[in-house]
Design a protein around this motif. Structure first.
Motif, PDB file in Angstrom:
ATOM      1  N   SER A   1      20.869  -9.034  34.229  1.00 20.75           N
ATOM      2  CA  SER A   1      20.963  -7.895  34.974  1.00 20.75           C
ATOM      3  C   SER A   1      22.569  -7.071  34.650  1.00 20.75           C
ATOM      4  CB  SER A   1      21.129  -8.159  36.613  1.00 20.75           C
ATOM      5  OG  SER A   1      22.459  -9.010  36.967  1.00 20.75           O
TER       6      SER A   1
ATOM      7  N   ASN B   1      19.275   1.393  29.650  1.00 24.73           N
ATOM      8  CA  ASN B   1      18.484   2.431  29.777  1.00 24.73           C
ATOM      9  C   ASN B   1      17.984   3.147  28.433  1.00 24.73           C
ATOM     10  OD1 ASN B   1      18.225   2.631  32.582  1.00 24.73           O
ATOM     11  ND2 ASN B   1      19.841   3.818  32.743  1.00 24.73           N
TER      12      ASN B   1
ATOM     13  N   TYR C   1      11.301  -3.157  30.285  1.00 24.27           N
ATOM     14  CA  TYR C   1      10.776  -2.586  31.247  1.00 24.27           C
ATOM     15  C   TYR C   1      11.313  -2.713  32.692  1.00 24.27           C
ATOM     16  CZ  TYR C   1       7.810  -6.527  32.168  1.00 24.27           C
ATOM     17  OH  TYR C   1       7.451  -7.573  32.556  1.00 24.27           O
ATOM     18  N   LYS C   2      11.571  -1.991  33.642  1.00 24.55           N
ATOM     19  CA  LYS C   2      11.917  -2.140  34.903  1.00 24.55           C
ATOM     20  C   LYS C   2      10.827  -2.689  35.940  1.00 24.55           C
ATOM     21  CE  LYS C   2      15.465   1.691  34.204  1.00 24.55           C
ATOM     22  NZ  LYS C   2      15.902   2.830  34.962  1.00 24.55           N
ATOM     23  N   LYS C   3      11.350  -3.434  36.855  1.00 22.46           N
ATOM     24  CA  LYS C   3      10.575  -3.801  37.742  1.00 22.46           C
ATOM     25  C   LYS C   3      11.245  -3.376  38.923  1.00 22.46           C
ATOM     26  CE  LYS C   3       7.580  -7.745  36.455  1.00 22.46           C
ATOM     27  NZ  LYS C   3       7.150  -9.103  36.844  1.00 22.46           N
ATOM     28  N   ARG C   4      10.942  -2.426  39.611  1.00 27.84           N
ATOM     29  CA  ARG C   4      11.661  -1.902  40.865  1.00 27.84           C
ATOM     30  C   ARG C   4      11.957  -2.978  41.876  1.00 27.84           C
ATOM     31  NH1 ARG C   4      12.178   3.460  42.508  1.00 27.84           N
ATOM     32  NH2 ARG C   4      12.913   3.605  44.785  1.00 27.84           N
ATOM     33  N   GLY C   5      13.498  -3.123  42.258  1.00 30.17           N
ATOM     34  CA  GLY C   5      13.886  -3.899  42.823  1.00 30.17           C
ATOM     35  C   GLY C   5      14.068  -5.566  42.526  1.00 30.17           C
TER      36      GLY C   5
ATOM     37  N   MET D   1      15.200  -5.890  35.122  1.00 20.21           N
ATOM     38  CA  MET D   1      14.672  -5.497  33.767  1.00 20.21           C
ATOM     39  C   MET D   1      14.093  -6.646  33.058  1.00 20.21           C
ATOM     40  SD  MET D   1      16.788  -2.364  32.269  1.00 20.21           S
ATOM     41  CE  MET D   1      17.478  -1.168  33.694  1.00 20.21           C
TER      42      MET D   1
END
Length: 125
Positions: A36, A56, A65-69, A72
């Motif tokens: 993180s 980014n 890729y991002k998983k919201r909350g 990555m």
């Protein structure tokens, strides 16, 4: 994670390379969560925006890729994409310059192969 960062390159690029290296070396597998930004900020004591810039870049390159909350994660096909990019870079930076210098020195392709075999034998000792 690398124990320290250095002054040779921008920190965000070092963060990017470090995560890429972990993926290429199999330490981070596809689908696994990447370190993180909070962990990296705390470990290296660096600015959060610097870490996010590096991460980014990996998202833009479709390596993470991002998983919201949640965080990555390593994208499917990320390792293959990185290996291909590094092979291309290796060819252009190392092989290309080696062939140019060999041409200047009059070294044939056959001689290059022989030299490479000799270096390989030396490394196996």
């Amino acid at each position: 994670m690398r124990p320290t960062l250095d002054e040779s390159k921008p920190i965000f690029q070092q963060i990017t390379k470090m995560i890429e290296d972990d993926i290429v070396n199999g330490e981070l597998k596809e689908g696994e969560q990447a370190p993180s930004s909070t962990q990296l900020v705390a470990y290296y004591k660096i600015n959060p925006s610097t870490v996010l810039k590096g991460m980014n870049q990996l998202v833009d390159d479709q390596i993470l890729y991002k998983k919201r909350g949640v965080g990555m994660f390593v994208a499917d096909g990320a390792r293959g994409k990185l290996l291909e990019a590094r092979r291309q870079t290796f060819m252009e930076e190392y092989i290309g310059s080696m062939l140019q210098e060999a041409g200047r020195l009059g070294i044939s392709t056959d001689d290059i192969y022989k030299m490479m075999e000799e270096m390989k034998r030396r490394g196996e000792r």
